[in-house]
Structures are given as structure tokens and as C-alpha cells.
Motif scaffolding. Structure first.
Motif, PDB file in Angstrom:
ATOM      1  N   GLY A 175       0.864  -1.331  -0.102  1.00  0.00           N
ATOM      2  CA  GLY A 175       0.068   0.022  -0.080  1.00  0.00           C
ATOM      3  C   GLY A 175       0.862   1.136   0.028  1.00  0.00           C
ATOM      4  N   GLU A 212      -0.001   5.205   5.352  1.00  0.00           N
ATOM      5  CA  GLU A 212      -1.311   4.302   5.120  1.00  0.00           C
ATOM      6  C   GLU A 212      -1.298   3.372   6.192  1.00  0.00           C
ATOM      7  OE1 GLU A 212      -3.321   1.718   1.805  1.00  0.00           O
ATOM      8  OE2 GLU A 212      -3.216   3.773   1.231  1.00  0.00           O
ATOM      9  N   ASP A 269     -11.705   9.511   4.167  1.00  0.00           N
ATOM     10  CA  ASP A 269     -12.888   9.547   3.390  1.00  0.00           C
ATOM     11  C   ASP A 269     -13.965   8.710   4.015  1.00  0.00           C
ATOM     12  OD1 ASP A 269     -14.617   9.378   1.194  1.00  0.00           O
ATOM     13  OD2 ASP A 269     -13.366   7.877   0.309  1.00  0.00           O
ATOM     14  N   VAL A 279     -14.233   4.977   3.081  1.00  0.00           N
ATOM     15  CA  VAL A 279     -13.379   4.098   3.849  1.00  0.00           C
ATOM     16  C   VAL A 279     -13.993   3.801   5.268  1.00  0.00           C
ATOM     17  CG1 VAL A 279     -11.628   5.697   4.630  1.00  0.00           C
ATOM     18  CG2 VAL A 279     -11.169   3.384   4.170  1.00  0.00           C
ATOM     19  N   CYS A 306     -16.805   1.370   5.002  1.00  0.00           N
ATOM     20  CA  CYS A 306     -16.332  -0.256   4.637  1.00  0.00           C
ATOM     21  C   CYS A 306     -15.878  -0.614   6.097  1.00  0.00           C
ATOM     22  CB  CYS A 306     -15.221   0.102   3.673  1.00  0.00           C
ATOM     23  SG  CYS A 306     -15.867   0.480   1.939  1.00  0.00           S
ATOM     24  N   SER A 311      -7.365  -8.289  -2.630  1.00  0.00           N
ATOM     25  CA  SER A 311      -7.743  -6.979  -2.437  1.00  0.00           C
ATOM     26  C   SER A 311      -6.703  -5.917  -2.645  1.00  0.00           C
ATOM     27  CB  SER A 311      -8.558  -6.704  -1.473  1.00  0.00           C
ATOM     28  OG  SER A 311      -9.938  -7.984  -1.211  1.00  0.00           O
ATOM     29  N   MET A 366      -5.101  -5.137  -5.664  1.00  0.00           N
ATOM     30  CA  MET A 366      -5.972  -4.404  -6.518  1.00  0.00           C
ATOM     31  C   MET A 366      -6.011  -2.801  -6.144  1.00  0.00           C
ATOM     32  SD  MET A 366      -9.484  -6.729  -6.972  1.00  0.00           S
ATOM     33  CE  MET A 366     -10.058  -5.791  -8.261  1.00  0.00           C
ATOM     34  N   GLY A 367      -5.137  -2.487  -5.137  1.00  0.00           N
ATOM     35  CA  GLY A 367      -4.897  -1.343  -4.629  1.00  0.00           C
ATOM     36  C   GLY A 367      -6.122  -0.684  -3.887  1.00  0.00           C
ATOM     37  N   SER A 368      -6.868  -1.534  -3.210  1.00  0.00           N
ATOM     38  CA  SER A 368      -8.195  -0.944  -2.704  1.00  0.00           C
ATOM     39  C   SER A 368      -8.364  -1.245  -1.109  1.00  0.00           C
ATOM     40  CB  SER A 368      -9.339  -1.403  -3.475  1.00  0.00           C
ATOM     41  OG  SER A 368     -10.426  -0.760  -2.896  1.00  0.00           O
ATOM     42  N   ASN A 404     -10.565   0.032   0.643  1.00  0.00           N
ATOM     43  CA  ASN A 404     -12.104  -0.167   0.700  1.00  0.00           C
ATOM     44  C   ASN A 404     -12.372  -1.646   0.657  1.00  0.00           C
ATOM     45  OD1 ASN A 404     -11.708   2.577   1.157  1.00  0.00           O
ATOM     46  ND2 ASN A 404     -13.588   3.061  -0.185  1.00  0.00           N
ATOM     47  N   LEU A 405     -11.986  -2.000  -0.762  1.00  0.00           N
ATOM     48  CA  LEU A 405     -12.464  -3.569  -1.158  1.00  0.00           C
ATOM     49  C   LEU A 405     -11.735  -4.480  -0.101  1.00  0.00           C
ATOM     50  CD1 LEU A 405     -13.581  -5.479  -3.367  1.00  0.00           C
ATOM     51  CD2 LEU A 405     -11.194  -5.203  -4.393  1.00  0.00           C
TER      52      LEU A 405
END
Length: 447
Positions: free
Chosen positions: A269, A274, A357, A360, A363, A408, A411-413, A415-416
């Protein structure tokens, strides 16, 4: 006479839970206050990046807990039975054997972790973005390792207290640890603003409080004073196997969903920045879950005792109360986080977190609700004596969770990742365990 005895035992269990909840509330409020004060001070004094390093130290050394087998259920059940029978020697043997086991595990774990810290370059452990941070990380890692290993031994007293239905004592000593932690953190922030001292302040304060709890328990229950002569080899296997199952249910799950995820976020990440956000999420989870644990911790041993005495109605009533409180709290706190989160984080942690955000946070809220739901089912599975079955199911879910998190993050997310974690719990332990708890209570009731 049976009805009178059942009523007296029910009153005693209810009283122990109420006292545990009240004292736990005091302790948890102290914990929350300590976190609310110490974390923003640390962020402002150390800066977000160095706070990210502090978070990485705690997450990494938290892996030590994976090897803390924990002998909780077997020790608690054994002490309850031995005490009911007035068997002092069995109580002494259980405590002494458990202590010897934990000392052995601590020595083996310490040797393993020390080898890793001494031989593996830090940028290989944490990723290229941590290159050049070794002078800050290494002292903190060594200090933290020693403290985390001490937890292996001192945590044993809390398991003993649970066996005697004295969770309230654990909570009171936890409150003492919070006060000491606040003092130590204050000293560190203003006079020794180093990552290693912050680790020492937070963890060292809890060690001192747990030592106080241990001595207090020895004075109240002389049978819990360990003695090498009381070591019983025949108890090793049940304590060890039950402990491994218990660890798989709780410690392995926490390791993967906090420490392992934090490590992956650092590597895949946004680096320390982060990881710092993830550390905030982990802190929020621990703080909020603490208010659920204050009821679940005294409930599961009380349920186990009730089932052993055949008081099925009380056990089912306690289960309903636990589920209602836990889910209600998780839902309300999650709603508040989504609505007020961006503003609250900015006020709490400063402008570097003010732009978090809301998506996030939503989630994370979904994950937290499922995390609490699973915890409630864990507690009832242990209370109904299904630790080994729980371990098998939880290990399978954790393996799926690792794959889901890796995909997940690739895929750089973030949230996912959080949504995928919530869905994994829902489709795994989220529906399997409640059925098993219901069947266990129904089976005992029918029997």
C-alpha cells in the motif's frame, strides 16, 4: 434443595457478571481515555511517519501473541471443577503446570523472534519504504520483544481469575495499568520522544499492573502460588491441545486481521502513512470491542458453569443478553463513525487525518459489525464447550481471509479489502457458529 441451590448459583453468576461489567466499564473508559490522549499527542510530537513506525512495531511484535498458546478454557474449567470439589492440590497442579508451559513457550518464542530481528534486514521484513528507518525501529523492536514475552507469563493470572469468576479483579488491575500508562506516556512524549520509549511506556505499564494482579491473586488464593513440585505431566496434553485450539480461535484471527494486514499494507500500500491509518482502525476496533468484551468475558465461564450444573434456562438467557447487547452496540457505534468520523478524526488526530474518506469509514464499519458478531459467537462456542470445533472452522475462515486480503490489496483498494473481510466473516463463521451454539443449547436442554 436442588431448586434452592440452582437459584443461589444463578444469583451468584449474575452478581459476578454485573460486578465484572461495572469494573470493566471503569477500566475500558480508562483505556479509551488513554488512547484518546496518547495517540494524538504521539502523532503531533512524533509526526505521522514516526507514529506509523510505532504502529508497525506493535503490529509486528503482536505476532508474538500467535505463539502464546493460552490455556484459558482448560484452566478455567479445571479450576472451577476443582474448587467446587474442594480439591486444593488439583488447583495447584493446574496453575503450576500452566505456568511451566507458558515459560517454555516464552523461551522458544523469544529465541525465534530474536533470531529474526538479528539476522533479517528490516527493509526485507517491512518493505523498501522502511529503508533507512532501522535506527528508529531496532531499539523499539528489542524493547518490545522483551515486554511481549513477559505477557506470556503474567497473562496467566487473568485466566485463573476467570476460572474463579473474578473477572472484576482483572478489570480493576487493568484500570491501574491505564493510569500508569497515562503517566508513562506523558513522560515519554515530553521528555523522551522516541519510538522505543513509547513502546516501553504503553506495554511496560500493563506489565506492572498484571504483576500486581498476580501477587494479589496469590494472596487471596494460596493454591494458585506456583510450585515446580506441583507440575503434573498428565495435564500437559489437555492444557496444550485446548490452548492451541483457543489460540486458533482468537489470537490467529487477530494476528491476520490486524498485524498481517498492516504488514501487507506497508508492503503493497502507501507505506508508513497508510499503515498509520490502519493503526487507527485497529485502535478503534480494540477500543470499541472492549465494551463488548466486558460482558462476553465473564459470560462464557458463567455459561460453562451453568451448563455443568444443568441450569440450561440461565445459559440460554445469558446468550440472548450477550447477542442483543453486542450487536446493538456495534450497530450504533458504526453508524456514529460513518456520520461523524471525518470530523471526529480531525479533532482527535489533527489535520493529517481530517480528510479521511467517509467511504473507507463505511467499509470499516461493515467489517467491525461482522467482527463483533463473530466474537459473540466465539464466546458462546467456548461457553458451550466447543473449542476444538471452533478452531477447525476458524482456521479455514482465516485461510480464506488471507487470500481475500492479498487479492484486494493487489488491486490497490483498502475499501475493497475491508468489504471483502466483512463478507468472508458473514459467509463463514457468521452463519455456521450461531447454528452450532443453538444446537448445543438445544441438545443439552433435550438431554
Amino acid at each position: 434443595m436442588p431448586d434452592s441451590t440452582t437459584a443461589e448459583n444463578s444469583i451468584r453468576r449474575d452478581r459476578s457478571i454485573r460486578l465484572a461489567v461495572v469494573t470493566s466499564l471503569v477500566s475500558k473508559l480508562g483505556t479509551v481515555l488513554l488512547q484518546l490522549i496518547s495517540i494524538p499527542l504521539a502523532v503531533r510530537v512524533l509526526g505521522r511517519e514516526e507514529f506509523g513506525l510505532f504502529t508497525m512495531v506493535n503490529l509486528t511484535l503482536g505476532t508474538v501473541s500467535l505463539l502464546e498458546i493460552g490455556v484459558g478454557p482448560a484452566l478455567a474449567h479445571g479450576l472451577s471443577k476443582a474448587r467446587a470439589n474442594g480439591d486444593v492440590e488439583s488447583q495447584r497442579a493446574l496453575v503450576s503446570t500452566s505456568l511451566m508451559l507458558m515459560l517454555g513457550v516464552a523461551l522458544l518464542t523469544g529465541a525465534l523472534m530474536a533470531s529474526v530481528l538479528a539476522l533479517v534486514p528490516f527493509d526485507s521484513l517491512f518493505g523498501a519504504k522502511f529503508a533507512g528507518k532501522e535506527t528508529l525501529l531496532r531499539p523499539a523492536m528489542w524493547v518490545g520483544l522483551g515486554l511481549f514475552l513477559m505477557f506470556f507469563v503474567v497473562n496467566l493470572t487473568e485466566r485463573v481469575r476467570e476460572g474463579y469468576l473474578e473477572v472484576a479483579s482483572n478489570n480493576l488491575w487493568g484500570a491501574v495499568g491505564n493510569v500508569l500508562g497515562a503517566v508513562f506516556v506523558g513522560v515519554g512524549i515530553w521528555f523522551v520522544p522516541e519510538v522505543w520509549f513509547l513502546v516501553l511506556a504503553v506495554q511496560g505499564a500493563m506489565i506492572l499492573a498484571k504483576l500486581g494482579n498476580m501477587v494479589s491473586c496469590w494472596k487471596k488464593h494460596p493454591a494458585t502460588v506456583p510450585s515446580p513440585a506441583a507440575f503434573n505431566p498428565s495435564l500437559v496434553r489437555p492444557l496444550l491441545t485446548d490452548g492451541l485450539s483457543f489460540s486458533a480461535c482468537f489470537i490467529l484471527t487477530g494476528f491476520v486481521e490486524a498485524n498481517f494486514c498492516g504488514w501487507l499494507i506497508g508492503r503493497m500500500g502507501g507505506g508508513p502513512s497508510e499503515v498509520a491509518l490502519w493503526g487507527v482502525f485497529v485502535t478503534l476496533t480494540v477500543m470499541q470491542l472492549g465494551f463488548v468484551v466486558m460482558l462476553s468475558t465473564p459470560t462464557w465461564p458463567a455459561v460453562a458453569e451453568a451448563l455443568a450444573r444443568g441450569d440450561i434456562d440461565w445459559a440460554r438467557k445469558a446468550a440472548r443478553r450477550l447477542y442483543f447487547f453486542g450487536l446493538g452496540f456495534a450497530s450504533l457505534s458504526s453508524l456514529g463513525l460513518v456520520v461523524l468520523g471525518p470530523w471526529a478524526l480531525g479533532v482527535w488526530l489533527g489535520k493529517s487525518f481530517a480528510d479521511t474518506d467517509r467511504a473507507v469509514l463505511a467499509c470499516y464499519a461493515a467489517y467491525f459489525i461482522m467482527h463483533v458478531w463473530r466474537h459473540l459467537n466465539h464466546a458462546m462456542m467456548i461457553g458451550t464447550g466447543q473449542v476444538k470445533r471452533l478452531a477447525v472452522i476458524q482456521i479455514l475462515e482465516t485461510l480464506v481471509m488471507i487470500a481475500v486480503v492479498c487479492v484486494s490489496l493487489s488491486m490497490g483498494s483498502l475499501n475493497l479489502m475491508l468489504l471483502s473481510m466483512a463478507a468472508t466473516i458473514l459467509l463463514g463463521t457468521g452463519w455456521i457458529l450461531p447454528k452450532m451454539v443453538h444446537r448445543a443449547l438445544h441438545r443439552v436442554h433435550q438431554g
